[in-house]
Structures are given as structure tokens and as C-alpha cells.
Design a protein around this motif. Structure first.
Motif, PDB file in Angstrom:
ATOM      1  N   THR A   1      39.855  50.036  33.826  1.00  0.00           N
ATOM      2  CA  THR A   1      40.037  48.696  34.390  1.00  0.00           C
ATOM      3  C   THR A   1      39.659  48.662  35.863  1.00  0.00           C
ATOM      4  OG1 THR A   1      41.838  48.230  32.819  1.00  0.00           O
ATOM      5  CG2 THR A   1      41.718  46.867  34.801  1.00  0.00           C
ATOM      6  N   GLY A   2      40.038  49.706  36.596  1.00  0.00           N
ATOM      7  CA  GLY A   2      39.676  49.763  38.013  1.00  0.00           C
ATOM      8  C   GLY A   2      38.177  49.763  38.226  1.00  0.00           C
ATOM      9  N   ALA A   3      37.457  50.470  37.365  1.00  0.00           N
ATOM     10  CA  ALA A   3      35.997  50.511  37.488  1.00  0.00           C
ATOM     11  C   ALA A   3      35.390  49.146  37.199  1.00  0.00           C
ATOM     12  CB  ALA A   3      35.433  51.553  36.525  1.00  0.00           C
ATOM     13  N   ILE A   4      35.873  48.482  36.162  1.00  0.00           N
ATOM     14  CA  ILE A   4      35.311  47.181  35.801  1.00  0.00           C
ATOM     15  C   ILE A   4      35.665  46.123  36.835  1.00  0.00           C
ATOM     16  CG2 ILE A   4      35.342  45.336  34.073  1.00  0.00           C
ATOM     17  CD1 ILE A   4      35.764  47.441  31.951  1.00  0.00           C
ATOM     18  N   THR A   5      36.915  46.114  37.301  1.00  0.00           N
ATOM     19  CA  THR A   5      37.297  45.120  38.304  1.00  0.00           C
ATOM     20  C   THR A   5      36.567  45.334  39.625  1.00  0.00           C
ATOM     21  OG1 THR A   5      39.237  46.478  38.855  1.00  0.00           O
ATOM     22  CG2 THR A   5      39.570  44.625  37.358  1.00  0.00           C
ATOM     23  N   ALA A   6      36.302  46.585  39.972  1.00  0.00           N
ATOM     24  CA  ALA A   6      35.539  46.850  41.199  1.00  0.00           C
ATOM     25  C   ALA A   6      34.131  46.278  41.089  1.00  0.00           C
ATOM     26  CB  ALA A   6      35.487  48.352  41.470  1.00  0.00           C
TER      27      ALA A   6
ATOM     28  N   GLY B   1      44.709  45.378  36.204  1.00  0.00           N
ATOM     29  CA  GLY B   1      43.736  44.376  36.608  1.00  0.00           C
ATOM     30  C   GLY B   1      44.065  43.774  37.955  1.00  0.00           C
ATOM     31  N   PHE B   2      45.317  43.429  38.161  1.00  0.00           N
ATOM     32  CA  PHE B   2      45.755  42.853  39.437  1.00  0.00           C
ATOM     33  C   PHE B   2      45.576  43.858  40.567  1.00  0.00           C
ATOM     34  CE2 PHE B   2      48.473  41.105  42.625  1.00  0.00           C
ATOM     35  CZ  PHE B   2      48.636  39.759  42.338  1.00  0.00           C
ATOM     36  N   SER B   3      45.969  45.103  40.335  1.00  0.00           N
ATOM     37  CA  SER B   3      45.876  46.133  41.363  1.00  0.00           C
ATOM     38  C   SER B   3      44.437  46.487  41.695  1.00  0.00           C
ATOM     39  CB  SER B   3      46.633  47.382  40.898  1.00  0.00           C
ATOM     40  OG  SER B   3      46.533  48.423  41.836  1.00  0.00           O
ATOM     41  N   GLY B   4      43.591  46.583  40.670  1.00  0.00           N
ATOM     42  CA  GLY B   4      42.201  46.935  40.905  1.00  0.00           C
ATOM     43  C   GLY B   4      41.459  45.900  41.719  1.00  0.00           C
TER      44      GLY B   4
ATOM     45  N   PRO C   1      54.472  53.113  32.643  1.00  0.00           N
ATOM     46  CA  PRO C   1      53.039  52.960  32.374  1.00  0.00           C
ATOM     47  C   PRO C   1      52.372  51.953  33.297  1.00  0.00           C
ATOM     48  CG  PRO C   1      54.336  51.966  30.617  1.00  0.00           C
ATOM     49  CD  PRO C   1      55.284  52.769  31.453  1.00  0.00           C
ATOM     50  N   ALA C   2      53.081  50.883  33.653  1.00  0.00           N
ATOM     51  CA  ALA C   2      52.492  49.892  34.556  1.00  0.00           C
ATOM     52  C   ALA C   2      52.224  50.505  35.932  1.00  0.00           C
ATOM     53  CB  ALA C   2      53.412  48.684  34.688  1.00  0.00           C
ATOM     54  N   GLY C   3      53.174  51.322  36.417  1.00  0.00           N
ATOM     55  CA  GLY C   3      52.973  51.979  37.703  1.00  0.00           C
ATOM     56  C   GLY C   3      51.801  52.941  37.697  1.00  0.00           C
ATOM     57  N   LEU C   4      51.704  53.743  36.658  1.00  0.00           N
ATOM     58  CA  LEU C   4      50.602  54.699  36.552  1.00  0.00           C
ATOM     59  C   LEU C   4      49.256  53.975  36.423  1.00  0.00           C
ATOM     60  CD1 LEU C   4      52.218  57.277  34.106  1.00  0.00           C
ATOM     61  CD2 LEU C   4      51.794  57.590  36.553  1.00  0.00           C
ATOM     62  N   SER C   5      49.234  52.935  35.626  1.00  0.00           N
ATOM     63  CA  SER C   5      47.997  52.189  35.420  1.00  0.00           C
ATOM     64  C   SER C   5      47.556  51.481  36.699  1.00  0.00           C
ATOM     65  CB  SER C   5      48.199  51.173  34.294  1.00  0.00           C
ATOM     66  OG  SER C   5      46.974  50.664  33.830  1.00  0.00           O
ATOM     67  N   ALA C   6      48.520  50.886  37.421  1.00  0.00           N
ATOM     68  CA  ALA C   6      48.199  50.170  38.657  1.00  0.00           C
ATOM     69  C   ALA C   6      47.654  51.110  39.726  1.00  0.00           C
ATOM     70  CB  ALA C   6      49.443  49.441  39.170  1.00  0.00           C
ATOM     71  N   VAL C   7      48.295  52.265  39.888  1.00  0.00           N
ATOM     72  CA  VAL C   7      47.833  53.236  40.892  1.00  0.00           C
ATOM     73  C   VAL C   7      46.453  53.780  40.521  1.00  0.00           C
ATOM     74  CG1 VAL C   7      48.295  55.488  41.918  1.00  0.00           C
ATOM     75  CG2 VAL C   7      50.158  53.851  41.632  1.00  0.00           C
TER      76      VAL C   7
ATOM     77  N   LEU D   1      51.939  47.847  44.287  1.00  0.00           N
ATOM     78  CA  LEU D   1      53.343  47.464  44.149  1.00  0.00           C
ATOM     79  C   LEU D   1      53.471  46.028  43.653  1.00  0.00           C
ATOM     80  CD1 LEU D   1      55.039  49.014  47.326  1.00  0.00           C
ATOM     81  CD2 LEU D   1      55.229  49.783  44.962  1.00  0.00           C
ATOM     82  N   ALA D   2      52.708  45.140  44.259  1.00  0.00           N
ATOM     83  CA  ALA D   2      52.732  43.735  43.830  1.00  0.00           C
ATOM     84  C   ALA D   2      52.232  43.606  42.395  1.00  0.00           C
ATOM     85  CB  ALA D   2      51.884  42.887  44.774  1.00  0.00           C
TER      86      ALA D   2
END
Length: 412
Positions: A26-31, A155-158, A186-192, A164-165
Motif C-alpha cells: 500500500t505504501g508503494a502504491i500510495t507513494a 493507506g492514510f499513513s502512506g 496489525p493497524a500499527g504495523l501496517s501504518a508504519v 499515529l493519526a
């Protein structure tokens, strides 16, 4: 209290590994999505009059594509909420290219819209499809739902680089009054993971350093600022709901609706500041946070044009325009309340978003992550007041409210 019988190390480990994997993807796609979107904004700003006339045609094209190929993808965030709540068993992968392409097209032709809706939806879509395609994973209670929530956080973090938000947003946005703590890990790991990958791939981070102030976070001025931000977010939410209802009533055919209203929207975007209110609104955020010229009507023009853009069927999100509406509102109110201009812009930047999304923890965290953790008391006070003044409305139609009082049967 007895420990949960469904808990074991292996399912938890599998969930965490999948959360990290989906966060990386997700981070790669959102970037990539975010960098291209910023480039599109630069091109549109330089050649605005070349693209604005094509806004109605772009709208007709995207509505036609959604009607022909989108199927349930047209439900947007509603489908994501249903999947995260266990009410929907499938999120089609076609949602990702449809949403990304239509959002790029909206911004290229000048529509006033955001981008977070795309990021949250694509993160949830990736995570949900990964989880639902692993037979072993499906036998773990609520695992697919937890992974879907972690995808929302990714998605939000990426996109915003505020992990945190992002976690707080994913945990609290589904149901008012209830936090999905079971998805916290899982949300924390995914967001980071999404945050680190997006940073590594070069998506720019927005951060502002605020100057110190002697004003107390519990002062009367902060109270008034929170009330104003809460009312503004509530008005935005109400007008967006009303706009969608009336547009569908007056022009039931979506193709006709977006074609006719798209002409009006393009004309308004052209004559109102020569494109000043087109796109994300990051131009207004930069002006507000740099102490440059912001007009008293900027927040209102951006609010109304964003409502019109989204009401008639253009794709995008609401959060970045809400940031710009809030920042401009803060600049307008600052001299009347005796608050430093950039501080007021920063506080309203977060509080208007919180009011419109009907969330509390997410706007406080995004304010501190963007503007500095030393201002946590200010964001906590203003965002809390704003949340209390929004009329319990939300830009997310599928958001539900957890009952304040439970019956004996519900408690057991």
C-alpha cells in the motif's frame, strides 16, 4: 476475566506478517499515486484554461466507466465500511485502477477534491483481498475485518505520513463511541510499514514548525476557535449530504447530472480566483501556514466548490480540502481572537477535519504529527470542542454510532 479462547500465537503472527506485507504494498502504491497527483496539480496550475473546459467531459467519462465496469465499486467508502464491519465479503480489485484514474482525471481538469478517500480505499482493498484469498486466514475469527482496518490505516499513513493519526483514524472512524482495539497491532504495523515505504519512495512530507506562544490552551479564545471549527465542519458535512440528495433528485441521470453541473463547476472555478480553489487546496494551506495573504472568503469558496464537486459525482476525497478550509478559517479568526495566525491555522487545520469526519483522536494526532508534539494540549482542547459542536454528523454515510447505554443482553 477469562482470556480469549480464540487467541494463539500462530494466528496473531500470521496476521502481523500480512499486515506488514499489505502495508509495504500500500505504501508503494500510495507513494506513486501521490507523486503523480502532485505533478498533475502542477501541470494543471500552469495550464488551467487548457484543462478546465474538459471538466464536464471528464466527469461524463468517469461516470460512464463506473456504470459499465465498476459494479459495486461505485459505492466507494461505503463498501469499505461494510467490509471492515463484516457486512460485505468482497471488495473488487477493479476499484483500485478505477478510483486512481478517476481521481487523477478530476484533478487534471480542476475539480476541487481530495485524495485520502483513494488511499484509504486502495489500502483496504489490497488488505481485504489478501486476507480473503488465504484459506487458513479465513478460519481466524474477524481476521479479514482486522486486516481490512489495517489496510485503511496503511493507506492514510502512506499518503499523509502520519502513522499515529492513521491508526487512530482506522480504529475510530467506523463506529462513533467504539474503538476497534482488536485491530490495533496489525493497524500499527501496517501504518508504519506504509509510512516507511512511502518516505523511501520520495513522496513529500508536509510539516510546519510553530513559534512558541504564551496563550493558554484552556483560554476562552481556544474555546471559541473550537466552536467555529466544529460548526464549519458540521456545515460542510450537512451541505455535502444535502448537495448529493438534491443533485440526485433534480437530475436523476448521473451522466446528465455531472455533464450539466460540470459546466457550472468549471465556470465557477475559472471566475473564482482563476483556479485558486481548484485541486487539493494545498496552495491555500501553504499560504495560511506561511503567513501569506489569505482572503476572508477563501475558506467559504473552497467549502462550497468542494461540496459541489463531490455532490455531482466527481471522485476524490474530502480530507485535504477540509485541511485547507480549516487553515483559511484559522487565519480569518486569528486577529479577532488574538491568537497567532499560523497557530490558529494549524489548530483549525486539524479541528475542521475532526468535526467533519466525526473523529477525535485522529485530528489530535495529525495536528501534533504535522505541527509538533509540544502543541498537543492545544490540539486536544480545540479538536475536542470542535467534535462536540459538529452535531454528530459525518462525511462518511456508513459511519454508525455505538449505543451509550447497553441492555443486559447486549452487555453479556
Amino acid at each position: 476475566m477469562q482470556p480469549s479462547k480464540s487467541f494463539s500465537l500462530l494466528p496473531t503472527l500470521l496476521l502481523c506478517l500480512l499486515a506488514i506485507g499489505t502495508g509495504i504494498l500500500t505504501g508503494a502504491i500510495t507513494a506513486g499515486f501521490g507523486r503523480i497527483l502532485l505533478w498533475i496539480g502542477t501541470v494543471r496550475t500552469a495550464h488551467l484554461l487548457w484543462f478546465l473546459p474538459f471538466l464536464p467531459l471528464a466527469g461524463i467519462l468517469m461516470v460512464w466507466i463506473y456504470q459499465k465496469y465498476g459494479k459495486e465499486s461505485g459505492q466507494g467508502m461505503g463498501l469499505i465500511f461494510d467490509a471492515a464491519n463484516g457486512k460485505a465479503n468482497h471488495i473488487p480489485l477493479r476499484l483500485i485502477p478505477l478510483l486512481i484514474g478517476s481521481t487523477w482525471l478530476t484533478h487534471l481538469c480542476g475539480g476541487s477534491a481530495g485524495r485520502e478517500g483513494v488511499a484509504v480505499q486502495l489500502g483496504a482493498t489490497i488488505a481485504h483481498n489478501v486476507g480473503s484469498r488465504i484459506p487458513v486466514f479465513q478460519r481466524i475469527p474477524h481476521a479479514v475485518q482486522m486486516l481490512t482496518i489495517s489496510g485503511m490505516a496503511a493507506g492514510f499513513s502512506g499518503l499523509f505520513h502520519t502513522p499515529l493519526a492513521a491508526v487512530c483514524f482506522a480504529l475510530e472512524v467506523l463506529t462513533v463511541g467504539k474503538l476497534e482495539y482488536r485491530a490495533l497491532l496489525p493497524a500499527g504495523l501496517s501504518a508504519v510499514s506504509a509510512y516507511l515505504v512511502s518516505i523511501a519512495l520520495g513522496l513529500e512530507t508536509f510539516q510546519v514548525t510553530l513559534s512558541k506562544t504564551t496563550l493558554s490552551p484552556f483560554s476562552f479564545q481556544m474555546l471559541l476557535l473550537g466552536v467555529a471549527a466544529g460548526l464549519t465542519g458540521g456545515i460542510f458535512t450537512y451541505l455535502l449530504w444535502l448537495g448529493k440528495q438534491q443533485a440526485a433528485k433534480w437530475l436523476p441521470n448521473p451522466l446528465v447530472r455531472i455533464g450539466i453541473c460540470g459546466v457550472v463547476l468549471a465556470f465557477l472555478l475559472c471566475i473564482c480566483g482563476n483556479g485558486r480553489y481548484a485541486g487539493l487546496g494545498t496552495n491555500l494551506i501553504s499560504l495560511a501556514c506561511n503567513g501569506e495573504m489569505v482572503y476572508c472568503f477563501d475558506f467559504l469558496c473552497k467549502l462550497l466548490l468542494t461540496v459541489l464537486t463531490l455532490s455531482i459525482g466527481f471522485q476524490g476525497g474530502e480530507v485535504t480540502p477540509l485541511f485547507s478550509i480549516g487553515a483559511c478559517l484559522g487565519v480569518v479568526l486569528a486577529p479577532f481572537l488574538g491568537i497567532p495566525t499560523v497557530l490558529a491555522a494549524a489548530l483549525c487545520y486539524a479541528a475542521v477535519f475532526g468535526s467533519a469526519s466525526n473523529t477525535l483522536l485522529a485530528p489530535i494526532c495529525i495536528g501534533t504529527e504535522v505541527f509538533g508534539f509540544s502543541y498537543f494540549p492545544y490540539f486536544a482542547v480545540v479538536c475536542t470542542i470542535a467534535r462536540l459542536c459538529n452535531g454528530n454528523q459525518s462525511i462518511y454515510g456508513k459511519q454508525t454510532t455505538f449505543p451509550l447505554f447497553l441492555t443486559r443482553k447486549e452487555r453479556t
